[in-house]
Design an enzyme around this catalytic site. Structure first.
Site, PDB file in Angstrom:
ATOM      1  N   SER A 183       0.837  -1.213   0.000  1.00 33.21           N
ATOM      2  CA  SER A 183       0.000   0.000   0.000  1.00 33.21           C
ATOM      3  C   SER A 183       0.870   1.260   0.000  1.00 33.21           C
ATOM      4  O   SER A 183       0.589   2.222  -0.712  1.00 33.21           O
ATOM      5  CB  SER A 183      -0.889   0.038   1.244  1.00 33.21           C
ATOM      6  OG  SER A 183      -1.898  -0.915   1.151  1.00 33.21           O
ATOM      7  N   ASP A 186      -7.453  -7.548   4.958  1.00 37.12           N
ATOM      8  CA  ASP A 186      -6.675  -8.467   4.121  1.00 37.12           C
ATOM      9  C   ASP A 186      -6.222  -9.716   4.882  1.00 37.12           C
ATOM     10  O   ASP A 186      -5.733 -10.675   4.283  1.00 37.12           O
ATOM     11  CB  ASP A 186      -5.463  -7.744   3.517  1.00 37.12           C
ATOM     12  CG  ASP A 186      -5.905  -6.711   2.478  1.00 37.12           C
ATOM     13  OD1 ASP A 186      -7.041  -6.825   1.961  1.00 37.12           O
ATOM     14  OD2 ASP A 186      -5.128  -5.787   2.189  1.00 37.12           O
TER      15      ASP A 186
END
Ligand code: S3P
Length: 422
Positions: A21, A309
């Site tokens: 990310s 996640d």
């Protein structure tokens, strides 16, 4: 097919690959800054390479490699002759939409089969509310999406789902819009974009789940990406679930909007400790996890975005824990690289493990014996890695079809796994 043999012992000190990310954001934000940046320790994997290639096509200049990358932003993006390929990467597609909708030019974004099925209207619709000119397949629901960049107007967005990709896209559009943009999430999702933008001098304020951004220019920066907590999660879970294990992970990101798993493991009774050693602009530190006796828990509500996640791992933890583990409020899992609820349920059953499927999650009762068998990754990296751990914990091993998809986020996963298991 990749075969994972059971491990008798799990030991090691390791560093996991850099944060995915943060790598996407570092590349994108440095490409729209006023001055040059130097980025260290970026993750080189399929997803982040898609972001890198797109920025390259938009005439951003890069020097070096992903261990030390100099970024030279152009004064204006050039309009590419061909469409921009996002591969399997939702972060690339969604965040780039906010950037491209707010600059001059014409752009078409497209993805692979899995990404082309994922929802995009959650970004296109609020961007259109800001005045964006965009058109997507299936009434804006899916890629490809065509964008004619233009001057946008800031406005107030109340998001229906907590999504860092959507939030980031709107914040970046707001950076160049006329007037103030406000984004409110139902629960707080990962805040890397906000942290990095503030670090780069953007006029941005955060109050709980509400972010306000004013039009501002940002300066280039020097940034070193920490290890990816989501990659570390596989080793942490392996250690607490295995009867003879101790793992230490160093230099890993410990941003609280990402580490919901640690909180959940504590609630399950796991022997896991962590320490933050640096905190700017992102908290970084170390984690130690050891063999534990686990109890089932209920998971839902505002922690979901902080563990989104890692939720597939909860199915496996539920199977080895004593009692019942319930995951709810997680319907978003159905919109990831695969329908992760369906992928988890199918593969647990393929291994002979009992699991109850729910619209918004699943229920697993434990403890259950993991004998072994063959699972399918369904082309989803996190499903492949989760079930590789089922192999480590099993009696006879697990075979995974299409395990190559792991390169989407964690190219050296099997090497690291091999290094800490015996
Ligand atoms: C990400 C946000 C999350 C997460 C994804 C990465 C990001 O997706 O699942 O793996 O980098 O912003 P959503 O924004 O769809 O929740």
């Amino acid at each position: 097919m990749k075969r994972i043999a059971p491990a008798h012992r799990v030991r090691g000190i390791l560093k996991v690959p850099p944060d995915k990310s943060i790598t996407h954001r570092a590349l994108i934000l440095s490409s729209i800054a006023k001055s040059e940046s130097v980025l260290y320790n970026l993750l080189e994997c399929d997803d982040t390479l898609r972001t890198f290639e797109i920025l390259n096509k938009l005439s951003v200049k890069f020097k070096g490699d992903f261990s030390r990358l100099e970024v030279f932003p152009p004064t204006e993006f050039s309009t590419p002759f061909s469409p921009l390929f996002c591969g399997n990467s939702g972060t690339t597609a969604r965040i780039m939409m906010g950037v491209l909708a707010s600059v001059k030019g014409f752009y078409v974004l497209y993805g692979d089969e899995s990404l082309s099925r994922r929802p995009m209207k959650r970004v296109v619709k609020p961007l259109k509310k800001m005045g964006a000119t965009m058109l997507g397949r299936n009434s804006d629901e899916n890629l490809p999406v065509a964008i004619r960049g233009t001057k946008l107007n800031g406005c107030f967005h109340k998001l229906e789902v907590a999504s860092a990709q959507v939030k980031s896209s709107l914040i970046l559009a707001g950076l160049r819009a006329e007037g103030k943009t406000i984004v409110e999430e139902p629960f707080k999702s990962r805040d890397h974009t906000e942290r990095l933008l503030s670090h780069m001098g953007a006029k941005l304020s955060v109050k709980e789940n509400m972010i306000e951004v004013e039009p501002s220019e940002i300066e280039g920066f020097n940034l070193e990406a920490p290890g990816d907590f989501s990659s570390a999660a596989y080793f942490i879970v392996m250690a607490v679930a295995h009867p003879d294990a101790e793992i230490r992970i160093e230099g890993v990101g410990l941003n609280e909007t990402r580490t919901g798993l640690l909180e959940l493991l504590k609630r399950m009774g796991a022997d896991v400790e962590w320490e933050v050693t640096e905190s700017q602009p992102e908290p970084v530190g170390q984690i130690t996890a050891r063999s534990s006796t686990l109890s089932g828990i209920e998971v839902g509500g505002e922690i979901i975005p902080k563990v989104i996640d890692e939720l597939p791992l909860l199915a496996l933890l539920g199977a080895v824990a004593n009692g019942t583990t319930v995951v709810r409020d997680a319907e978003e899992l159905r919109k990831k690289e695969s329908d992760r609820i369906a992928s988890i349920v199918e593969n647990m059953r393929r291994l002979g493990l009992e699991i109850e499927e729910r619209r918004d999650g699943f229920i697993v009762k434990g403890p259950q014996r993991i004998q072994g068998g063959i699972v399918s990754s369904r082309g989803d990296h996190r499903i492949a890695m989760t079930f590789s751990l089922a192999g480590i914990l099993s009696e006879e091993g697990v075979g995974i079809t299409d395990a190559e998809c792991i390169r989407i986020s964690f190219p050296n996963y099997f090497d690291l796994l091999k290094g800490v298991t015996k």
